[in-house]
Structure formats: C-alpha cells, structure tokens
Design an enzyme around this catalytic site. Structure first.
Site, short mmCIF file in Angstrom:
data_model
loop_
_atom_site.label_atom_id
_atom_site.label_comp_id
_atom_site.label_asym_id
_atom_site.label_seq_id
_atom_site.Cartn_x
_atom_site.Cartn_y
_atom_site.Cartn_z
N ASP A 128 0.82 -1.21 0.00
CA ASP A 128 0.00 0.00 0.00
C ASP A 128 0.86 1.26 0.00
OD1 ASP A 128 -1.34 -2.30 0.86
OD2 ASP A 128 -2.83 -1.15 1.96
N HIS A 174 -0.56 4.69 -0.41
CA HIS A 174 -1.29 5.74 0.33
C HIS A 174 -0.78 7.15 0.05
CE1 HIS A 174 -4.17 3.42 2.54
NE2 HIS A 174 -3.26 2.61 3.04
N ASP A 181 -4.74 0.61 -2.73
CA ASP A 181 -4.59 1.73 -1.80
C ASP A 181 -3.48 2.65 -2.30
OD1 ASP A 181 -6.69 0.82 -0.31
OD2 ASP A 181 -5.56 0.57 1.55
N ASN A 233 -9.27 -0.87 -0.94
CA ASN A 233 -10.49 -0.31 -0.34
C ASN A 233 -10.48 1.21 -0.35
OD1 ASN A 233 -8.43 -0.76 1.82
ND2 ASN A 233 -9.96 0.20 3.14
N HIS A 234 -9.31 1.84 -0.27
CA HIS A 234 -9.28 3.31 -0.33
C HIS A 234 -9.55 3.80 -1.74
CE1 HIS A 234 -7.99 4.69 3.73
NE2 HIS A 234 -7.69 3.39 3.83
#
Length: 266
Positions: free
Chosen positions: A35, A37, A63, A90-91
């Site tokens: 991830d 981010h 993500d 999911n983000h």
C-alpha cells in the site's frame, strides 16, 4: 487518460496477468508493492531502488491514495507508465463510491479516512478538487480486484473462509482480514500476496520484515504473505514501502521520505 483493454468484469484483468506471467517466463522481474497511500516521493524512490531493466514490471496491491500528500501523483505514475500496474484497494474503492454519479454514498467516511488529503492533492483551488478527483473514477474502475498467475494470486486484502476465491465480493476482496486466520492454504496451487493490514499490526511496531503464514504450500512456500509495511504510520513504527520480487522472492524496502501523517484510520 485511458483505461486498459482486456478487463474482466468478474474481477480480473487477463491482459495484465498475461504481461506479468510473460515477464516471469522470460526471466524478468515482477515486483509487487504494498500500500502506497499517496506517498509519491517514497514510491518513486522505491522504484529507483529496484533498478528496473527492460521487461521488468511493478504491480501495486492497491490503496494508491489517501493519507499521504500526493495521491494524484501516485495515480499518474500508475496510469502513465507501461511497466507499472495496480489492483484496486479499499481506499481506491472509497473514491469510486464517493464520487461516481452512480454511487456517492461514502463521502463522509472517505473524507474521515484519508480522502481530505487526496482531494488536497488534486488542486490548489478548493472549488476544483471534487471535479478533478471525479475524473479519476474511470481509472479506479479499470483496476482489477485480483490478479491470478501460475504460481501467485495478488489481492488487496484477502478472502473470507468457506467461499470460492473467484466468487468473493468487492468488500471481501478489499477489506476482509480473515486471510490471516486460515488453517489451510486458501489457494493450494498459488502463494497469495496481500496488503491492507500492516505488518506492524500483525507483528508489532518494531517489526522489520513481512508477514508470512505458517501454513505452507506443498512446495514449501508460505501460503500467504503480507507486505503492507505501514508507510503512513508514526516514525517510531518504521514506516516504509516494500517490494517483493515474484521471480526470486527477494525484498526491497524504502523508508518513508515524506513527513509523518497522523491519519491512522482503516
């Protein structure tokens, strides 16, 4: 911006799977990255550390966005480079469910768990941010939910127990944490590689490696490995990005370049 062809609406992208498998079959490297981010600078530094050769591929576990300062920059890298691909996390899904005209029901939750930072990366002008972010919905929708290779299966979060792996819902693939509690190999033929749950949460804040399931495949490999090494976490938790090479099992880590961010939501 264009979406890639060959997307399977059931959750996979056969074209990307073919490119990755062909790279491995030809002796090239295929690096899987946990991830990101929104930490574009660290992602770029990690890619530099991989010393990619012609034919090598990078695959992100989703993500791409939220929490970090440059989600827009991360998505641009993935969408513009021919050697970088991603599945959906999911983000990324929260952006889609918040901004797509068809949905729009998750805005408050998205903003609480990192969407504010993503919107801020879109434009210096606040009034332009929503429209700029909405222009990325098609890109997010083009991202497959899992990739299945001869010896590996890549998915953001994992799978729930007792349900066929190719029949799981978006929520299960992108948000479930049951993958860490299987008492048997979820896919007897393939090693599963996931992000979503930080190794710091699984192994403790002082952990320096990746998570490996004690449940082994017949060939001796851990049936599941987790490579989200908490890029957004506090400095004392060793935040970093990790890349795992499907070709030989080697790991490359890159410590976070950007300042710490206190957004610690799911």
């Amino acid at each position: 911006m264009s979406t890639r062809e060959g997307r399977d609406e059931t959750m996979r992208d056969r074209e990307i799977e073919g490119k990755i498998q062909s790279a491995l079959d030809s002796g090239s490297s295929a690096w899987v990255v946990g991830d990101i981010h929104g930490h574009r600078e660290t992602f770029e530094a990690l890619i530099d550390s991989l010393c990619l050769s012609d034919g090598d591929i990078v695959v992100c576990l989703g993500d791409l966005i939220d929490r970090g300062p440059d989600s827009l920059g991360v998505m641009r890298i993935v969408s513009e480079r021919d050697d970088v691909f991603s599945i959906r996390g999911n983000h990324d899904e929260m952006l889609r469910l918040s901004l797509s005209p068809k949905y729009g029901r998750m805005m408050n939750s998205w903003l609480r768990y990192g969407g504010v930072e993503t919107l801020e990366s879109m434009s210096e002008l606040e009034e332009e941010r929503i429209d700029a972010a909405r222009s990325w919905v098609d890109f997010v929708e083009s991202l497959p939910k899992q990739l299945v290779l001869r010896d590996f299966r890549l998915v953001h979060a994992g799978f729930v127990i007792g349900k066929p792996l190719d029949s799981q819902s978006n929520h299960e693939l992108m948000s479930s944490r049951e993958i860490f509690h299987f008492d048997h190999p979820p896919d007897p033929e393939r090693q599963i590689i996931v992000g979503h749950t930080t190794t710091q949460a699984l192994l403790g804040p002082d952990s320096t490696g990746i998570w490996e399931s004690p449940i082994l495949l017949d060939d001796g490999r851990p049936s599941v490995i987790g490579i989200d090494t908490g890029i957004y976490m506090p400095a004392e938790s060793n935040p970093r990005l990790t890349a795992f090479n499907l070709a030989d099992g080697s790991l490359v880590n890159r410590k976070r370049v950007e300042p710490a961010n206190v957004n610690m939501g799911p």
